[in-house]
Every structure is written in structure tokens, then in C-alpha cells.
Design a protein around this motif. Structure first.
Motif: not given
Length: 459
Positions: A75-97
Motif C-alpha cells: 500500500h502506497s501513495h507514491a506521488a506523495m513523496s513530494l510532500l515528505r515532511g510537509y506537515a509532521d507531528d499533527q493529529p490526523l484530522m488537523r493534518w488532513l484538513q
């Protein structure tokens, strides 16, 4: 494939200090060789016997290495390698929204997917991953990079009810995805699944269509399930039942189903998955990082549910690294069950290879080093001083070595990594791609919304 006569020329003979073929389970061969011809394995036999039996056009000697099947990232979302480290250490919904959805809304396009998949694919190959099961937008753009790298991939035809830069609604997602499959139907090393994103982002009528298409086209279904407690609570509020029960009533459950995360499972959920022969994907690093919970993998395996390993996307991991997943999966499983003997090296390696291949319906071609299968292989060097002493090479794969020790990688007999260096891949191009999209992300951060409704949950 019958063995060639003694002395018959073959393409490649790989001698290795150790070989873990995965089949038979818990087998460790010492001073053996793998004979390869026309991209497939002819045999595994003692090295001295192999040198008499075959005349190899090329020989590779791996004197202090362990040779294993190519790893399979289920299981991967390969293209999201370009968002590596973009928003770390956040609760799930805050991270997403607040971070991921807006970034995807501003950035995702065919070029983003093509470049991100190239970067992730190169990372995976360098770490011994020869096949990955992906779920993201613009699958045809992803396929271009996969073909360029020469690796193996199964592309999910993602489906949502909500608009994105790729499609306007569920019907549009399916139409575009199926058109991509038709165009690439005969492409070597690329396969497809239907990929409804999750029970909470897909409506009943769309699921019903997916059930029909899966049967008509003989395609597996790749879907996120029971990742968070909130997901289950919302399903109970809206549908009066847990997500898996809803999928069961809609006809989704079966040997073709690949359920991702599967963190919050009760007894009824486990029974449904087991009774219908479903597979699940354990993503331990992503689950820990987003504090989603600890998946009941021991209970699942005790009921005979097939479990493979996945990295998830680099925005929630931050590595496409199955050595990490094997190690984290083993350690998490031990502490969760108070059983230090659980999840040994051979079990984790099987999850990272043959179980993934079987979930994808590819077990006759990849996942183990067995005569007749494709020559997808990974060599790990164990003579580094920092790894000494080595009492058990299988244990070392799990607890001591990592992707940095991967020395050679073959896909269908084609050598993709040699002495730790990617072949036919320009590292400077990968650096330029990373810098370009990092600059784009930084420039566009805060310049408007995503255009994605907040109730959706994109990968």
C-alpha cells in the motif's frame, strides 16, 4: 519451466553466501546459487553444483550477502513523496484538513504524479522494493514513471464522490481509470485494481457499481478500512453499522479485497475478513506516526487472514522503506501482545514478500525464489563492520540491517541497482524534481483553499 540440459548457457548465475527463498518457509540456504534465464528462475542449488550444471553468460558473486525476493509494498501513495515532511507531528484530522488536503488541491496534477512517482519508485528500488500497490490520482502519469524505472506496480483506479483536479465525481473517476486500464492493458509489469478510497468517501451506489466491475474485469479492490475510531463512530451514526459490515452487505468482501490499515477491528470484523478470504495491509509506521492505533495483527493471523506490509504515503511515514515496516511491525506486535517470540524475521519477511504477492494475485510470478518465478531479487550486504558479528542473517535483516545495506536489485532479471547505486536513473534529476515541487509547495502555501470538501478524506 523444465531445467535446461547440463552445460546449457544461461543469462545469469548469482552466487550468495546466504539465500532466504521464503518458500519453503523458514529456509536458509548457505553457499547456494540462483540460476536465471529469460528473466525467470531456473533453479536454486549449491554453488559448486551450479557451476557444473550451467554456463552463465554473467556471474555475480555475493560473498557476504543474503539474497531474498524483491520486497512488495502492498500500500502506497507514491506521488506523495513530494510532500515528505510537509506537515509532521499533527493529529490526523488537523493534518488532513489544514495541511494535506489544501496542499493537494493546489499542487496535484499529472506532472506532480509523474514526478512524485519517479522519486518514490527510485527510493523503493534503492531499498529493495521491486513491486508496489499504489492508490492515487492520474494513474497514467504514474505508469509513465514506473515504465521508465522498469519496476513492477499495481495501480489503483481511485474513486471518490468528491471533485479533484483529476475527476469531478465518482462516475468520472471510474471512467477515467478504466480508460487508463484499457490503454495500458498489455503493459509489462503494470497491473490494476479498483480503488474506492474508503467507506466514508464512497456512496452505496458507487460501491455497487464497483462490485459489478470487479467481477466483470477480474480486478481486486484496494480500499482503506477501519483506520480510525472516528471513522467507525461516523459510520454508526450515518449507516447504523460498522464500515466492514456495510461493505459486507454491499457485496465487497471476498478474496479480491485488500483492506488497508485495519486498525480498529473487533471480533465480528475479524470473522468477516477471515470468512471471506480478505487480505489486509499492515502499515505500522504510518499508524504510529498518526496515532491511529495498533492493528490487531496477531488476532488476524490467528484467524488465517492474510497480512502484507505497506508504507502508506511519504507524507505520513516519511519513507518508502519496507525494512522499517518489517522492524516496526515486529516490535509493535511484540509489545502489543506481551510476546517476545511473536513476529520473528521469517514471518516478517514473508509478510513483505509472498503475502503481498498473494494478495495481488501475483504469487505465481513473484514473492519467493522458486523455479519458474520471475527473477525479482534483492541482495543485502552483511559484511559492514557496523553489523558485526552476524550469528543469524535472517535476524540481521530484521533487527540490524536496513535499506542502506541493499547492494543489488533485479526485476525480472534486469539489474536495477548495482553496489548500492541505481542504474539508468539520474540522481541529479531526482534532486531537481524535489527542489522544484518543494518550491512550488512553499510558494503556494496559504494561497487559497484546496477545492476539496472537508468531509472527504483523500489518501
Amino acid at each position: 519451466m523444465p531445467p535446461l540440459p547440463a552445460g546449457q548457457p544461461i543469462d545469469l548465475l548469482i552466487d550468495a553466501r546466504w539465500i532466504i527463498p521464503v518458500e519453503p518457509f523458514r529456509t536458509l540456504l548457505e553457499n547456494h546459487a540462483v540460476a536465471i534465464h529469460n528473466g525467470r528462475i531456473l533453479g536454486l542449488l549449491p554453488s559448486d553444483q551450479a557451476h557444473v550444471t550451467y554456463q552463465a553468460r554473467r556471474r555475480v558473486s555475493l560473498n557476504e550477502h543474503v539474497l531474498i525476493p524483491g520486497l512488495i509494498n502492498l500500500h502506497s501513495h507514491a506521488a506523495m513523496s513530494l510532500l515528505r515532511g510537509y506537515a509532521d507531528d499533527q493529529p490526523l484530522m488537523r493534518w488532513l484538513q489544514e495541511h494535506i488536503w489544501p496542499a493537494e488541491g493546489r499542487l496535484v496534477c499529472a506532472d506532480f504524479v509523474r514526478d512524485g512517482t519517479l522519486l518514490a519508485g527510485a527510493e523503493m528500488l534503492r531499498g529493495g522494493i521491486t513491486c508496489f500497490n499504489d492508490m492515487y490520482f492520474f494513474p497514467e502519469a504514474a505508469a509513465q514513471s514506473i515504465q521508465r524505472l522498469g519496476m513492477r506496480a499495481v495501480l489503483g483506479l481511485i474513486t471518490l464522490e468528491f471533485p479533484s483536479a483529476y475527476a469531478s465525481d465518482a462516475s468520472d473517476y471510474l471512467s477515467k481509470g478504466l480508460a487508463t486500464r484499457d490503454r495500458l492493458a498489455n503493459t509489462d509489469r503494470i497491473g490494476f485494481t479498483l480503488a474506492p478510497h474508503a467507506p466514508y468517501s464512497v456512496e452505496d451506489k458507487t460501491f455497487e457499481r464497483i462490485v459489478t466491475l470487479a467481477a466483470q474485469l477480474d480486478l481486486s479492490v484496494h480500499i482503506h478500512i477501519h483506520e480510525t475510531a472516528q471513522e467507525i463512530e461516523e459510520s454508526m451514526r450515518l449507516h447504523g453499522m460498522r464500515p466492514l459490515e456495510r461493505l459486507h452487505r454491499l457485496g465487497l468482501l471476498g478474496p479480491h479485497l485488500i483492506g488497508v490499515h485495519a486498525v480498529h477491528l473487533n471480533g465480528r470484523d475479524l470473522a468477516l475478513l477471515a470468512d471471506h478470504g480478505c487480505s489486509i495491509v499492515h502499515c505500522p509506521t504510518s499508524n504510529m506516526k498518526l496515532a491511529s492505533g495498533i492493528a490487531p495483527i496477531t488476532a488476524a493471523m490467528e484467524q488465517g487472514i492474510r497480512v502484507g506490509l505497506g508504507t502508506d504515503g511519504s507524507a505520513s511515514n516519511n519513507r518508502c522503506d519496507l525494512f522499517w515496516e518489517m522492524r516496526h511491525g515486529a516490535l509493535l506486535g511484540k509489545v502489543a501482545t506481551d510476546n517476545a517470540a511473536a513476529f520473528d524475521a521469517h514471518t516478517m519477511l514473508r509478510m513483505a514478500t509472498l503475502e503481498g504477492a498473494t494478495a495481488l494475485g501475483l504469487e505465481n510470478d513473484i514473492g519467493s525464489l522458486r523455479p519458474g518465478k520471475c527473477a525479482d531479487l534483492c541482495a543485502v550486504r552483511l559484511d559492514d563492520w557496523i553489523l558485526q558479528p552476524c550469528f543469524d542473517p535472517a535476524s540481521h535483516l530484521l533487527y540490524a540491517a536496513g535499506r542502506e545495506q541493499v547492494s543489488h536489485v533485479w526485476v525480472q532479471g534486469d539489474e536495477k541497482v548495482t553496489d548500492g547505486q541505481l542504474n539508468d536513473t539520474d540522481i541529479n534529476e531526482l534532486l531537481d524534481i524535489s527542489a522544484l515541487w518543494q518550491n512550488n509547495a512553499l510558494m503556494q502555501r496559504g494561497n487559497g483553499g484546496s477545492g476539496i470538501p472537508p468531509q472527504s478524506n483523500l489518501p
